[in-house]
Design a protein around this motif. Structure first.
Motif, PDB file in Angstrom:
ATOM      1  N   UNK A 196      -8.529  10.708  -4.000  1.00 44.56           N
ATOM      2  CA  UNK A 196      -9.161   9.483  -3.502  1.00 44.56           C
ATOM      3  C   UNK A 196      -8.189   8.751  -2.586  1.00 44.56           C
ATOM      4  N   UNK A 197      -8.740   7.910  -1.719  1.00 41.59           N
ATOM      5  CA  UNK A 197      -7.913   7.098  -0.837  1.00 41.59           C
ATOM      6  C   UNK A 197      -7.656   5.748  -1.508  1.00 41.59           C
ATOM      7  N   UNK A 198      -6.496   5.180  -1.244  1.00 43.42           N
ATOM      8  CA  UNK A 198      -6.111   3.954  -1.928  1.00 43.42           C
ATOM      9  C   UNK A 198      -6.929   2.751  -1.469  1.00 43.42           C
ATOM     10  N   UNK A 199      -7.458   2.777  -0.247  1.00 40.84           N
ATOM     11  CA  UNK A 199      -8.347   1.682   0.165  1.00 40.84           C
ATOM     12  C   UNK A 199      -9.634   1.712  -0.643  1.00 40.84           C
ATOM     13  N   UNK A 200     -10.124   2.933  -0.973  1.00 41.86           N
ATOM     14  CA  UNK A 200     -11.318   3.039  -1.813  1.00 41.86           C
ATOM     15  C   UNK A 200     -11.025   2.533  -3.224  1.00 41.86           C
ATOM     16  N   UNK A 201      -9.822   2.794  -3.705  1.00 40.94           N
ATOM     17  CA  UNK A 201      -9.446   2.298  -5.031  1.00 40.94           C
ATOM     18  C   UNK A 201      -9.329   0.780  -5.025  1.00 40.94           C
ATOM     19  N   UNK A 202      -8.766   0.217  -3.945  1.00 45.70           N
ATOM     20  CA  UNK A 202      -8.700  -1.240  -3.831  1.00 45.70           C
ATOM     21  C   UNK A 202     -10.079  -1.871  -3.799  1.00 45.70           C
ATOM     22  N   UNK A 203     -11.012  -1.234  -3.069  1.00 49.22           N
ATOM     23  CA  UNK A 203     -12.389  -1.742  -3.029  1.00 49.22           C
ATOM     24  C   UNK A 203     -13.029  -1.655  -4.416  1.00 49.22           C
ATOM     25  N   UNK A 204     -12.774  -0.548  -5.120  1.00 48.08           N
ATOM     26  CA  UNK A 204     -13.363  -0.376  -6.445  1.00 48.08           C
ATOM     27  C   UNK A 204     -12.844  -1.422  -7.422  1.00 48.08           C
ATOM     28  N   UNK A 205     -11.602  -1.869  -7.222  1.00 50.15           N
ATOM     29  CA  UNK A 205     -11.027  -2.899  -8.089  1.00 50.15           C
ATOM     30  C   UNK A 205     -11.569  -4.284  -7.764  1.00 50.15           C
ATOM     31  N   UNK A 206     -12.300  -4.387  -6.657  1.00 46.89           N
ATOM     32  CA  UNK A 206     -12.889  -5.665  -6.216  1.00 46.89           C
ATOM     33  C   UNK A 206     -11.833  -6.760  -6.098  1.00 46.89           C
ATOM     34  N   UNK A 207     -10.737  -6.348  -5.503  1.00 44.14           N
ATOM     35  CA  UNK A 207      -9.629  -7.279  -5.287  1.00 44.14           C
ATOM     36  C   UNK A 207      -9.371  -7.352  -3.792  1.00 44.14           C
ATOM     37  N   UNK A 208      -9.107  -8.546  -3.252  1.00 44.95           N
ATOM     38  CA  UNK A 208      -8.862  -8.638  -1.811  1.00 44.95           C
ATOM     39  C   UNK A 208      -7.606  -7.873  -1.398  1.00 44.95           C
ATOM     40  N   UNK A 209      -7.688  -7.224  -0.235  1.00 44.69           N
ATOM     41  CA  UNK A 209      -6.515  -6.523   0.266  1.00 44.69           C
ATOM     42  C   UNK A 209      -6.461  -6.630   1.785  1.00 44.69           C
ATOM     43  N   UNK A 210      -5.243  -6.492   2.296  1.00 43.09           N
ATOM     44  CA  UNK A 210      -4.997  -6.602   3.721  1.00 43.09           C
ATOM     45  C   UNK A 210      -4.465  -5.283   4.254  1.00 43.09           C
ATOM     46  N   UNK A 211      -4.832  -4.984   5.481  1.00 41.22           N
ATOM     47  CA  UNK A 211      -4.355  -3.776   6.146  1.00 41.22           C
ATOM     48  C   UNK A 211      -2.888  -3.926   6.520  1.00 41.22           C
ATOM     49  N   UNK A 212      -2.113  -2.875   6.276  1.00 43.25           N
ATOM     50  CA  UNK A 212      -0.707  -2.849   6.653  1.00 43.25           C
ATOM     51  C   UNK A 212      -0.425  -1.549   7.394  1.00 43.25           C
ATOM     52  N   UNK A 213       0.371  -1.627   8.440  1.00 40.12           N
ATOM     53  CA  UNK A 213       0.719  -0.422   9.187  1.00 40.12           C
ATOM     54  C   UNK A 213       1.702   0.417   8.378  1.00 40.12           C
TER      55      UNK A 213
END
Length: 292
Positions: A233-250
């Motif tokens: 799985x991709x970590x952005x999908x895991x962040x979305x599944x956790x329903x927690x706000x996240x920001x894009x980082x290079x």
């Protein structure tokens, strides 16, 4: 079912992060084997074994004489990276547990290693036969542990090294979620394709079920088994599944976007279902362990 399967399983490392979560889920599984949790210090939990493997096998031997023994040992205890941590103790602790298991007549041991032994790889899924080139001290310490313990299998022990990927809830991303306020965004590396790092994960309830399957397997286990679900799985999908706000980082550095495990061998030893690979299910399993 082997005759020894009527005996309980001993889980060494029940006070660790993964051990606590596995202990939570273990009794809830249908037809679960009985389990005895090991702690180094006194606890209020019932039916536990208080034993520090580094001080000798006597408490384990005493428990075996009183209860009749254990069908298997699941060894999850270990030293994780951190300031002042002696990672070389991973080998010392593992060897102490294997020596104690041998003396106690425990013929099967599942020993927690790490996918970090492989290093970054070449971008394709890493099978158990892949060469190992650890990229950090933790991976090197776990590989040294594996090499130091391999001789126990030659002596007749059914020893299986578990090269575990990311366990949801013990991984860096969800630990950051747990430490952050509900409205405090975490950062996730996002690559040019719009996705985050892709890794092999497993939910902790699924991990408990996998461990039970390996304990019950009627034949000798492979020497090494990758531990993860069938699909990374991709970590952005895991962040979305956790329903927690996240920001894009290079992304920084040269770490590949994809470092994944080939878990086809595990799929011959354990029957997964389609939900097991879904990030939403992994988050659900993790959050259940947070309930009082």
């Amino acid at each position: 079912m082997r005759a020894a399967d009527k005996l309980p399983v001993l889980l060494v490392g029940a006070s660790g992060r993964v051990g606590r979560m596995v202990t939570h889920h273990w009794p809830q599984m249908s037809g679960s084997l009985p389990m005895v949790a090991q702690f180094r210090r006194s606890t209020t939990l019932p039916d536990c074994l208080i034993w520090d493997p580094l001080t000798g096998p006597e408490p384990l031997l005493d428990a075996v004489s009183m209860t009749g023994g254990f069908s298997a040992m699941i060894m999850l205890a270990g030293v994780t990276p951190g300031p002042g941590k002696d990672l070389a103790l991973n080998r010392t602790l593992a060897e102490a547990c294997l020596d104690a298991a041998s003396r106690a007549g425990i013929g099967r041991v599942l020993l927690a290693s790490s996918s970090a032994v492989y290093g970054a790889g070449a971008g394709t899924p890493l099978a158990e036969t892949a060469s190992c080139d650890p990229a950090n001290a933790y991976g090197a310490a776990k590989l040294a542990m594996e090499k130091g313990c391999a001789s126990w299998r030659a002596r007749g022990m059914d020893l299986c090294m578990l090269r575990i990927g990311n366990v949801a809830g013990a991984d860096a991303l969800l630990l950051n979620v747990a430490k952050s306020a509900p409205d405090q965004a975490i950062e996730i590396d996002i690559f040019d394709d719009g996705r985050g790092p892709v890794r092999s994960y497993i939910g902790v309830q699924t991990l408990a079920s996998v461990l039970q399957s390996l304990c019950l397997h009627p034949d000798q286990l492979p020497e090494i088994v990758n531990i993860g679900t069938r699909e990374p799985i991709s970590m952005d999908a895991l962040g979305d599944a956790a329903r927690h706000p996240w920001l894009k980082r290079s992304p920084s550095g040269s770490t590949p976007q994809s470092i994944t495990l080939d878990c086809s061998l595990l799929s011959t030893l354990h029957e997964f279902n389609t939900l097991d690979s879904r990030p939403e299910e992994m988050v659900r399993q993790w959050k259940e362990t947070l309930q009082p």
